[in-house]
Design a protein around this motif. Structure first.
Motif, short mmCIF file in Angstrom:
data_model
loop_
_atom_site.label_atom_id
_atom_site.label_comp_id
_atom_site.label_asym_id
_atom_site.label_seq_id
_atom_site.Cartn_x
_atom_site.Cartn_y
_atom_site.Cartn_z
N GLU A 159 -12.14 -9.60 -0.59
CA GLU A 159 -13.19 -8.31 -0.66
C GLU A 159 -14.34 -9.30 -1.31
O GLU A 159 -15.58 -9.12 -1.16
CB GLU A 159 -12.64 -7.30 -1.73
CG GLU A 159 -13.53 -6.53 -2.31
CD GLU A 159 -12.69 -5.31 -3.36
OE1 GLU A 159 -12.55 -4.18 -2.69
OE2 GLU A 159 -12.64 -5.82 -4.25
N LEU A 217 -6.26 -9.43 -1.46
CA LEU A 217 -7.24 -8.42 -1.11
C LEU A 217 -8.54 -8.41 -1.73
O LEU A 217 -9.58 -8.65 -1.33
CB LEU A 217 -6.52 -6.92 -1.16
CG LEU A 217 -5.59 -6.70 -0.11
CD1 LEU A 217 -4.84 -5.30 -0.45
CD2 LEU A 217 -5.97 -6.67 1.40
N TYR A 272 -6.48 0.15 -3.65
CA TYR A 272 -6.40 -0.45 -2.11
C TYR A 272 -5.43 0.67 -1.27
O TYR A 272 -4.92 0.34 -0.43
CB TYR A 272 -5.84 -1.72 -2.09
CG TYR A 272 -6.72 -2.72 -2.60
CD1 TYR A 272 -7.99 -3.09 -1.91
CD2 TYR A 272 -6.48 -3.42 -3.88
CE1 TYR A 272 -8.90 -4.09 -2.73
CE2 TYR A 272 -7.31 -4.41 -4.42
CZ TYR A 272 -8.41 -4.52 -3.83
OH TYR A 272 -9.39 -5.42 -4.37
#
Length: 304
Positions: free
Chosen positions: A221, A217, A296
């Motif tokens: 990002e 993630l 997250y």
């Protein structure tokens, strides 16, 4: 050429400050001024055909900058439903076209001179011509040359991302699986046009690697933030897939940004993965445990 200094996602007055922001802090705070929205007008002279009576009609250049499984295919079908728009697909998926900066520029020249032909081409009377470009298809690697070209030629950038990178990951894994499984009668489809097809594809529930999940993630990002930083000097706007789904007035903003006459844009594509995230993956408990208490965690609950 007028280069906008605002984006639809946030105001970028200080790139150095922006690069320190987390992805979830990017919000719509201000719409660009009308002056900043005026696109550069071009009068291409294609070598492969004559624009005939449309030769005096100006053309705007654009590129959709996105990541795989972020809604760019659906968004492009919406754009192409406009009678005056030609968006020519993912042209840099072919490796040789992006092998070096020279190949990239040559390809761009052909597209923007209206000498690139796809099923989307409106040819003579296009008022806006472009394509979609994934971040991992030479866009970041050769960003300096591309930004210089965009600014010199007046190409408008349309960033399209997903806020919920976890749902994007599910879509990436499911699409990768179907390339081999071919769940739809032995045929792989990245996009579908019926609820039955969507149900068939969503029946597969991927297992997410919870060990690498947070780093995965973060990598996605970082790619988004880097792209926004690198292309900040171009005339651009930022869209999010979730906003397009819930607020169709965003499509009016896109048409205004491209200087197009307003039309009702339509698409026959159907969303594949819907509903609660816990119903989309095989190892919900592992994913939930990994992300709970982190930055997250919000991805576990977001829906639209």
């Amino acid at each position: 050429m007028m280069c906008g200094v605002y984006i639809y996602g946030t105001c970028l007055k200080h790139v150095g400050t922006f690069t320190k922001l987390r992805f979830h802090s990017i919000h719509v705070v201000e719409k660009p001024s009308l002056e900043a929205q005026v696109p550069t007008l071009h009068y291409p002279q294609p070598v492969s055909f004559s624009r005939s009576e449309c030769a005096a009609n100006p053309v705007r250049f654009f590129a959709i900058l996105s990541m795989q499984r972020s809604g760019s295919g659906w968004f492009e079908t919406l754009l192409n439903s406009h009678i005056n728009v030609s968006s020519n697909g993912e042209i840099f998926s072919v490796v040789d076209r992006r092998r070096n900066a020279s190949n990239i520029i040559q390809t761009l020249e052909k597209v923007y001179n209206l000498d690139w032909f796809t099923s989307a081409s409106k040819n003579e009377c296009s008022a806006a011509v472009g394509f979609k470009w994934m971040l991992n298809q030479g866009l970041i690697e050769h960003h300096r040359e591309i930004v210089e070209y965009f600014n010199h030629q007046g190409v408008s950038s349309i960033f399209l991302f997903r806020r919920n990178l976890l749902r994007r990951l599910v879509s990436v894994l499911a699409n990768s699986y179907d390339r081999y499984a071919k769940l739809l009668n032995g045929t792989h489809k990245s996009h579908v046009h019926s609820e039955q097809e969507a149900a068939a594809l969503s029946s597969y529930k991927p297992i997410i690697n919870s060990t690498s999940l947070i780093s995965d993630l973060k990598e996605a990002e970082t790619a988004v933030i880097s792209a926004l930083e690198y292309f900040n000097s171009t005339r651009h706007m930022v869209l999010y897939y979730e906003d397009l789904v819930t607020n169709r007035t965003k499509l009016k903003d896109v048409q205004e940004f491209l200087g197009l006459p307003q039309m009702e844009l339509t698409s026959g594509q159907v969303k594949i993965h819907k509903g609660s995230f816990s119903d989309l993956v095989n190892n919900w408990d592992d994913v939930n445990k990994t992300l709970n208490g982190t930055g997250y965690e919000r991805f576990l609950h977001d829906d639209y």
